[in-house]
Scaffold this motif. Sequence first.
Motif, short mmCIF file in Angstrom:
data_model
loop_
_atom_site.label_atom_id
_atom_site.label_comp_id
_atom_site.label_asym_id
_atom_site.label_seq_id
_atom_site.Cartn_x
_atom_site.Cartn_y
_atom_site.Cartn_z
N GLY A 1 -22.85 9.70 -24.07
CA GLY A 1 -21.48 9.74 -24.56
C GLY A 1 -20.56 9.97 -23.37
O GLY A 1 -20.98 9.87 -22.23
N VAL A 2 -19.29 10.27 -23.65
CA VAL A 2 -18.36 10.46 -22.54
C VAL A 2 -18.34 11.88 -22.03
O VAL A 2 -17.89 12.15 -20.93
N LYS B 1 -20.82 -2.82 -5.88
CA LYS B 1 -20.02 -2.02 -6.81
C LYS B 1 -20.82 -0.89 -7.44
O LYS B 1 -20.28 0.03 -8.02
N ASN B 2 -22.14 -0.92 -7.30
CA ASN B 2 -22.96 0.12 -7.92
C ASN B 2 -23.75 0.98 -6.95
O ASN B 2 -24.50 1.85 -7.39
N PRO C 1 3.51 3.81 -4.93
CA PRO C 1 2.86 5.01 -5.45
C PRO C 1 1.55 4.73 -6.20
O PRO C 1 0.65 5.54 -6.17
N ALA C 2 1.45 3.59 -6.86
CA ALA C 2 0.25 3.32 -7.66
C ALA C 2 -1.00 3.21 -6.80
O ALA C 2 -2.11 3.39 -7.27
N PHE C 3 -0.82 2.91 -5.51
CA PHE C 3 -2.00 2.69 -4.66
C PHE C 3 -2.31 3.87 -3.76
O PHE C 3 -3.25 3.82 -3.00
N TYR D 1 3.41 -5.57 -10.19
CA TYR D 1 3.17 -4.18 -9.80
C TYR D 1 2.62 -3.39 -10.99
O TYR D 1 1.70 -2.57 -10.86
N ASP E 1 -25.63 0.14 -14.75
CA ASP E 1 -24.73 -0.17 -15.86
C ASP E 1 -25.45 -0.14 -17.20
O ASP E 1 -24.98 0.45 -18.16
N ALA F 1 -3.57 7.33 -3.78
CA ALA F 1 -4.15 8.48 -4.49
C ALA F 1 -5.29 9.03 -3.65
O ALA F 1 -6.39 8.55 -3.69
N PHE G 1 -25.74 3.33 -9.39
CA PHE G 1 -25.37 3.44 -10.81
C PHE G 1 -25.94 2.25 -11.57
O PHE G 1 -25.80 1.11 -11.15
N GLN H 1 -8.77 5.24 -11.90
CA GLN H 1 -8.74 6.69 -11.70
C GLN H 1 -9.36 7.43 -12.87
O GLN H 1 -9.88 8.53 -12.71
N ARG I 1 -14.76 1.32 -14.90
CA ARG I 1 -15.27 0.55 -13.77
C ARG I 1 -15.10 -0.95 -13.96
O ARG I 1 -15.16 -1.70 -13.00
N MET J 1 0.80 -1.22 0.00
CA MET J 1 0.00 0.00 0.00
C MET J 1 0.84 1.28 0.00
O MET J 1 0.33 2.35 -0.25
N ALA K 1 -0.70 -1.26 -11.15
CA ALA K 1 -0.61 0.17 -11.43
C ALA K 1 -1.49 0.53 -12.63
O ALA K 1 -2.14 1.57 -12.65
N ALA L 1 -5.04 0.52 -11.56
CA ALA L 1 -5.31 1.72 -10.75
C ALA L 1 -5.50 2.94 -11.64
O ALA L 1 -6.36 3.78 -11.40
N HIS M 1 -17.61 3.25 -24.05
CA HIS M 1 -18.50 3.48 -25.18
C HIS M 1 -17.90 4.39 -26.25
O HIS M 1 -18.37 4.44 -27.36
N ASP M 2 -16.86 5.16 -25.88
CA ASP M 2 -16.34 6.15 -26.82
C ASP M 2 -15.00 5.70 -27.40
O ASP M 2 -14.06 5.41 -26.66
N ASN N 1 -26.25 3.38 -18.13
CA ASN N 1 -25.16 4.34 -18.04
C ASN N 1 -25.63 5.61 -17.34
O ASN N 1 -25.42 6.74 -17.82
#
Lengths: 381, 299
Positions: free
Chosen positions: A281-282, A203-204, A19-21, B151, A248, A23, A246, B162, B166, A16, B155, B158, B22-23, A251
């Motif tokens: 869309g996004v 998860k939702n 760095p990747a974990f 790792y 799925d 945030a 949420f 971020q 999902r 933990m 990473a 992750a 979707h995009d 969306n």
Amino acid sequence: MKHKSSTVAALTGAAMSLPAFAATQPAESTISVSLSQYHEADIPSDKVVVGSNERYDIEVGKFKLVTPIGADWSLTVDTTRETMSGASPWGTLYGTTGEPNLIMSGATISESRTSLAISSTRYTDKASYTLGVSKSEENDYKATSYQVSGEWDREDKLSTFALAFSYSSDELSPTDAVLYGRVPEANQRSRSISGSWTQVLNKNAVLQSGISLTKKDGYLSDPYKLLDVRPDEKTQWAVSLRYRHFYDNRNAALHLDYRYYDDDWGIDSHTIDLSWHQNLGVRFQLVPRIRIYSQAEASFFEAADDYSLPRDQPQSSDYRLSGYGALSVGLKAIYKLPAWTVSLSVDQYRSDERFGHNKSQYEHPALLDFTLTNLGLEYRF
Amino acid sequence: MQLRYIRFKAMGCPCEIRFFHHDDAEAERLADICLTEIRRLEAKYSRYLPASVTNQINDAAGCDPVMIDPETSALLDYAHTCFNQSDGLFDVTSGVLRHLWHDGLLDTPPPSEFEKWLAIVGWQKVRRTATSIALPLAGMEIDFGGVVKEYAADATLALLSQEGVRDCLVNLGGDIAVLGRLANGQPWEVGITHPELPGQVIASIQVGSGAITTSGSYERFIRIGDKKFSHLINPVTGIPADNLQSVTVVAPKAIIAGSICTIAMLREQEGALDFLNSTHLPFLSVDKLGTCHGSLQKE
């Protein structure tokens, strides 16, 4: 019961710190500005005995900056400038039809409010702590408040507990005090504690429950009303439930919030907030929302000011203390680009005595209808 | 939501990333971010790139300490924890033993060779501070090979998370990190290859959010005469591990699952099963005789 292996626990602890974990602290700065226009509908002229029937128009400009500092701090600066113009209700009396009518101020009120709030947050592995100060100033009202809060994550990161305290001290110095016999200077204080528990259900779905308690004392009446005598203490509490789900397949996310409020002035209220956050869309999101509100009148509410009562006996004809309900519908559109977010929203609010769960004898003539338009811009860097 | 599927080669292995988006343009950007991160870690810790952090440290063996960045320091802290938790079996300095058991060897190396190479193995000999590392003996090496691929899978996952993704699966040469589910609501499914029958699936495992890794002597091995030896070598005895043919572990992070696999492979006899059982993690092991153990075999 299964014991967690000490090897797995040791490896998890060491992993933990990678760095990747880690945030938690905001990785980027954001500046947001917004402009709102708040327009109250006119009061029907047959309900007004004296004064203007045009109510408030308020323009609000906001600026907010959130920026990381060093490895585990962040700073938030928030300023607001409001300019108001229009008329406000001064008092209520029974009109010729036997129903309460309004005495309004002239349409000449024009004032502004400026506020500045600064807070700083420190992030650790499993918690964050925030300290904040805010100041608000109008020509007749000064408020200073302090906040301390903390948030703690549980080991599994699926639940969070938050606790907050705040204290505020306000000074009133009404204009034209001598001319109208208003209180020349007064103070009020407010202390508040609130707690919340947020649980990831799956998860939702996320559920947050909260509770808050606020105690106010000092001069709690409205100095601009011709006759307004309120108790000099007030204890209020509220519980809330907020649910996020949420979907799925669609969306989209459903937000469902409920709040129950109760105070020792006899007011209790229910608020239901329902909104649907549809991603298209996004980049694009559309949020229709509806809010239903209902409150019971204060124990000392009077439909019309009663000058026969002793002057130290609580009474108020303020529409905000009457029994009523309100329905608000709105639509918000959000467009996101990698560094920018633009949003535009319109809300229409309508209040009516009939919407209340414990309505007053007469509908208050000053019950509000308003339109709120907001344009927001956010930049991340 | 559309399934995005990217196949590429990295860290000497076939890799894949799957996620739902979707995009098209956004999915492409996300794929780019992932590949950049994997290439970054590959370049930073590769033994084959002269300028890598690994080679900077190894080139200074027997000389001065080398300054290291926080990420490298955290990885070495992790390796230190693995060393302690495995009674010295998981040792990032054991890479030099590949010289002892090189491919094409006809017989077991002579004792003098063992002495020579074992003398420069041992994490306990390494001198470290939070910002530096010194390998005290000339010829000593460290190798991040046992942790970096795992790792990198974590990473990358992750990063996707971020970015708001999902549901995704990152598979770097069998080190698999998973988030969310498939579009039909079912969990992601991972096939485990049979150690004796390459290409055949011994078990198909459904993984919720978490990771699954497999270590086996069937993929990477040393051949001596007609015998196959594991590429994992016991840093204390210098002998290649030959207790288990393969082990698969499910854990919250790929880096954790990976080190549990490595430690289990290096344990001898019943030690491996005892260790795997003590972790309470789902696992599947196949021993020398082809017998399966662990809670994953029922699935």
